[in-house]
Motif scaffolding. Sequence first.
Motif, mmCIF file in Angstrom:
data_model
loop_
_atom_site.group_PDB
_atom_site.id
_atom_site.type_symbol
_atom_site.label_atom_id
_atom_site.label_comp_id
_atom_site.label_asym_id
_atom_site.label_seq_id
_atom_site.Cartn_x
_atom_site.Cartn_y
_atom_site.Cartn_z
ATOM 1 N N LEU A 120 66.304 45.368 38.158
ATOM 2 C CA LEU A 120 66.938 45.468 39.463
ATOM 3 C C LEU A 120 68.439 45.573 39.247
ATOM 4 C CD1 LEU A 120 67.033 45.261 42.578
ATOM 5 C CD2 LEU A 120 66.996 42.759 42.320
ATOM 6 N N ASN A 121 68.993 46.728 39.597
ATOM 7 C CA ASN A 121 70.423 46.981 39.395
ATOM 8 C C ASN A 121 70.860 46.641 37.972
ATOM 9 O OD1 ASN A 121 70.689 47.879 42.035
ATOM 10 N ND2 ASN A 121 71.227 45.866 42.822
ATOM 11 N N GLY A 122 70.038 47.066 37.015
ATOM 12 C CA GLY A 122 70.369 46.909 35.598
ATOM 13 C C GLY A 122 69.985 45.591 34.982
ATOM 14 N N GLU A 123 69.456 44.654 35.774
ATOM 15 C CA GLU A 123 69.074 43.329 35.266
ATOM 16 C C GLU A 123 67.562 43.203 35.160
ATOM 17 O OE1 GLU A 123 69.307 38.587 36.552
ATOM 18 O OE2 GLU A 123 70.311 40.122 37.767
ATOM 19 N N ASN A 124 67.092 42.673 34.042
ATOM 20 C CA ASN A 124 65.665 42.456 33.845
ATOM 21 C C ASN A 124 65.210 41.320 34.770
ATOM 22 O OD1 ASN A 124 63.086 41.627 32.922
ATOM 23 N ND2 ASN A 124 63.510 42.348 30.868
ATOM 24 N N VAL A 125 64.328 41.650 35.724
ATOM 25 C CA VAL A 125 63.865 40.649 36.695
ATOM 26 C C VAL A 125 62.345 40.479 36.623
ATOM 27 C CG1 VAL A 125 65.804 40.972 38.282
ATOM 28 C CG2 VAL A 125 63.757 42.409 38.517
ATOM 29 N N GLU A 126 61.751 40.884 35.517
ATOM 30 C CA GLU A 126 60.290 40.847 35.385
ATOM 31 C C GLU A 126 59.728 39.461 35.699
ATOM 32 O OE1 GLU A 126 56.473 42.037 34.948
ATOM 33 O OE2 GLU A 126 58.215 43.357 34.887
ATOM 34 N N SER A 127 60.340 38.411 35.171
ATOM 35 C CA SER A 127 59.843 37.051 35.424
ATOM 36 C C SER A 127 60.215 36.575 36.825
ATOM 37 C CB SER A 127 60.418 36.080 34.389
ATOM 38 O OG SER A 127 59.961 36.410 33.088
ATOM 39 N N ASN A 128 61.425 36.894 37.261
ATOM 40 C CA ASN A 128 61.905 36.428 38.564
ATOM 41 C C ASN A 128 61.052 36.905 39.730
ATOM 42 O OD1 ASN A 128 64.113 37.063 36.544
ATOM 43 N ND2 ASN A 128 65.257 35.674 37.896
ATOM 44 N N ILE A 129 60.520 38.129 39.634
ATOM 45 C CA ILE A 129 59.781 38.685 40.781
ATOM 46 C C ILE A 129 58.342 38.201 40.850
ATOM 47 C CG2 ILE A 129 61.224 40.750 40.825
ATOM 48 C CD1 ILE A 129 58.876 42.270 39.527
ATOM 49 N N ARG A 130 57.885 37.465 39.825
ATOM 50 C CA ARG A 130 56.484 37.017 39.792
ATOM 51 C C ARG A 130 56.290 35.604 40.328
ATOM 52 N NH1 ARG A 130 54.262 41.987 39.169
ATOM 53 N NH2 ARG A 130 55.331 43.109 37.506
ATOM 54 N N THR A 131 57.338 34.996 40.880
ATOM 55 C CA THR A 131 57.251 33.614 41.356
ATOM 56 C C THR A 131 56.535 33.537 42.696
ATOM 57 O OG1 THR A 131 59.364 33.721 42.533
ATOM 58 C CG2 THR A 131 59.420 33.064 40.197
ATOM 59 N N LEU A 132 56.054 32.334 43.031
ATOM 60 C CA LEU A 132 55.386 32.125 44.314
ATOM 61 C C LEU A 132 56.381 32.302 45.457
ATOM 62 C CD1 LEU A 132 52.723 31.410 45.679
ATOM 63 C CD2 LEU A 132 53.347 28.994 45.523
ATOM 64 N N GLU A 133 57.662 31.985 45.214
ATOM 65 C CA GLU A 133 58.687 32.134 46.249
ATOM 66 C C GLU A 133 58.803 33.599 46.682
ATOM 67 O OE1 GLU A 133 59.079 28.353 44.435
ATOM 68 O OE2 GLU A 133 59.097 30.325 43.480
ATOM 69 N N VAL A 134 58.834 34.492 45.698
ATOM 70 C CA VAL A 134 58.897 35.920 46.024
ATOM 71 C C VAL A 134 57.600 36.355 46.709
ATOM 72 C CG1 VAL A 134 58.970 38.249 45.053
ATOM 73 C CG2 VAL A 134 60.544 36.500 44.211
ATOM 74 N N SER A 135 56.470 35.828 46.231
ATOM 75 C CA SER A 135 55.170 36.170 46.831
ATOM 76 C C SER A 135 55.110 35.790 48.307
ATOM 77 C CB SER A 135 54.038 35.459 46.074
ATOM 78 O OG SER A 135 53.940 35.905 44.748
ATOM 79 N N GLN A 136 55.809 34.725 48.686
ATOM 80 C CA GLN A 136 55.773 34.259 50.069
ATOM 81 C C GLN A 136 56.452 35.238 51.028
ATOM 82 O OE1 GLN A 136 57.640 30.418 49.608
ATOM 83 N NE2 GLN A 136 55.688 29.352 49.347
ATOM 84 N N PHE A 137 57.382 36.042 50.502
ATOM 85 C CA PHE A 137 58.163 36.929 51.361
ATOM 86 C C PHE A 137 57.853 38.413 51.186
ATOM 87 C CE2 PHE A 137 61.359 33.338 50.838
ATOM 88 C CZ PHE A 137 61.136 32.797 52.102
ATOM 89 N N VAL A 138 57.199 38.779 50.084
ATOM 90 C CA VAL A 138 57.068 40.207 49.770
ATOM 91 C C VAL A 138 56.290 40.994 50.818
ATOM 92 C CG1 VAL A 138 55.007 39.902 48.316
ATOM 93 C CG2 VAL A 138 56.504 41.872 47.946
#
Length: 239
Positions: free
Chosen positions: A85-103
């Motif tokens: 995301l904008n040049g930053e590796n976010v592979e782990s960050n996007i797999r959290t339950l917090e992101v799942s709650q809003f996606v």
Amino acid sequence: MTKITIAIDGFSSTGKSTVAKRLAKALGYVYVDSGAMYRAVTLFAMQNGFIETDCFDSDGLISQLENIEISFKFNETLGFAEVYLNGENVESNIRTLEVSQFVSLVSTVSEVREQLVKQQQGFGKDKGVVMDGRDIGTVVFPDAELKVFMTASAKKRAQRRYEELVERGDDVCYDDVLQNVQTRDRIDSTRDDSPLVMAEDAMKVDNSNMSLEEQFQVVLELSEEKIKLNQKKSDTRPL
């Protein structure tokens, strides 16, 4: 060998991404995780204060869509492409339950879907692609040679997701994961723009009682059959 487009849709936590990654590797195709793209936009919204519990500034997010760059870079060690995301590796960050709650909520925004669908269609313009998501066979690639719709009971899916999160070290409880799965099902299936539905010509795979290996073999066989059929059609076309 003639290549085809393979669209894999279905409910959350049905193992779509796992099967799609392995299938792409087996066929020598490009794999695109469309769900990861929506997760990346969701993470951006969270980082910039556009979404939190009981508050979603969709207009604010829309105004910043042009500043969101999503890319995939292959990690040779892991054997699959990670999300940036904008040049930053976010592979782990996007797999959290917090992101799942809003996606799923972010995915209801038509402007978000429009932008990501264009990118997804660009990935598949030369065929030889396996893409999984919610609307790949109905919106992104309505002419895909193979469409697969994966499903399983909500409890089975929640258990799989829970075990995955615990194994990764996340502090979660099963009931929260089940509620998240059920909420996402409702939002995905009832949104106005590109709701989750099975394409009329899709092959349904209920993997409630299948292992990952069994799921993979079913989809691999379907893919090989379609590739052979497509090759025969190509061979019989007049020069």
